[in-house]
Design a protein around this motif. Structure first.
Motif, PDB file in Angstrom:
ATOM      1  N   THR A  99       0.835  -1.203   0.000  1.00  0.00           N
ATOM      2  CA  THR A  99       0.000   0.000   0.000  1.00  0.00           C
ATOM      3  C   THR A  99       0.868   1.251   0.000  1.00  0.00           C
ATOM      4  OG1 THR A  99      -1.730  -1.177   1.199  1.00  0.00           O
ATOM      5  CG2 THR A  99      -1.818   1.219   1.254  1.00  0.00           C
ATOM      6  N   ASP A 100       1.919   1.250   0.815  1.00  0.00           N
ATOM      7  CA  ASP A 100       2.829   2.395   0.854  1.00  0.00           C
ATOM      8  C   ASP A 100       3.515   2.610  -0.492  1.00  0.00           C
ATOM      9  OD1 ASP A 100       2.140   2.804   3.484  1.00  0.00           O
ATOM     10  OD2 ASP A 100       3.984   1.909   4.301  1.00  0.00           O
ATOM     11  N   LEU A 101       3.922   1.528  -1.153  1.00  0.00           N
ATOM     12  CA  LEU A 101       4.556   1.649  -2.460  1.00  0.00           C
ATOM     13  C   LEU A 101       3.596   2.233  -3.481  1.00  0.00           C
ATOM     14  CD1 LEU A 101       6.586  -1.685  -2.722  1.00  0.00           C
ATOM     15  CD2 LEU A 101       7.501   0.630  -2.544  1.00  0.00           C
ATOM     16  N   ARG A 102       2.362   1.771  -3.462  1.00  0.00           N
ATOM     17  CA  ARG A 102       1.349   2.292  -4.399  1.00  0.00           C
ATOM     18  C   ARG A 102       1.098   3.777  -4.175  1.00  0.00           C
ATOM     19  NH1 ARG A 102      -2.492  -2.850  -3.923  1.00  0.00           N
ATOM     20  NH2 ARG A 102      -1.380  -4.182  -5.374  1.00  0.00           N
ATOM     21  N   ARG A 103       1.019   4.164  -2.919  1.00  0.00           N
ATOM     22  CA  ARG A 103       0.813   5.586  -2.613  1.00  0.00           C
ATOM     23  C   ARG A 103       2.005   6.409  -3.107  1.00  0.00           C
ATOM     24  NH1 ARG A 103      -1.379   4.974   3.494  1.00  0.00           N
ATOM     25  NH2 ARG A 103      -3.465   4.275   2.979  1.00  0.00           N
ATOM     26  N   GLY A 104       3.193   5.907  -2.924  1.00  0.00           N
ATOM     27  CA  GLY A 104       4.385   6.612  -3.361  1.00  0.00           C
ATOM     28  C   GLY A 104       4.457   6.735  -4.873  1.00  0.00           C
ATOM     29  N   GLN A 105       4.020   5.702  -5.584  1.00  0.00           N
ATOM     30  CA  GLN A 105       4.043   5.730  -7.052  1.00  0.00           C
ATOM     31  C   GLN A 105       3.047   6.746  -7.589  1.00  0.00           C
ATOM     32  OE1 GLN A 105       3.322   1.669  -8.144  1.00  0.00           O
ATOM     33  NE2 GLN A 105       5.423   1.029  -7.746  1.00  0.00           N
ATOM     34  N   GLY A 106       1.965   6.973  -6.898  1.00  0.00           N
ATOM     35  CA  GLY A 106       0.958   7.919  -7.359  1.00  0.00           C
ATOM     36  C   GLY A 106       1.384   9.364  -7.250  1.00  0.00           C
TER      37      GLY A 106
END
Length: 56
Positions: free
Chosen positions: A47-54
């Motif tokens: 989830t943290d990685l996805r948020r960072g990619q956005g």
């Protein structure tokens, strides 16, 4: 964490208690409890990685 939380974790066999003496108990994660912690950690990282990619 309150007593109801501990009772729920114990009922699901995610934690166990070891008697140290008549007045003291030691709490530890069971194999199932450790597996749950690992899964939750993995989900949080994803989830943290996805948020960072956005944000890029």
């Amino acid at each position: 964490m309150n007593r109801a939380d501990l009772d729920a974790l114990f009922e699901q066999q995610f934690i166990a208690f070891d008697e140290l003496s008549c007045e003291r108990q030691n709490l530890h994660l069971t194999k199932n409890g450790l597996a749950i912690v690992k899964v939750v950690t993995r989900i949080r990282r994803m989830t943290d990685l996805r948020r960072g990619q956005g944000h890029d």
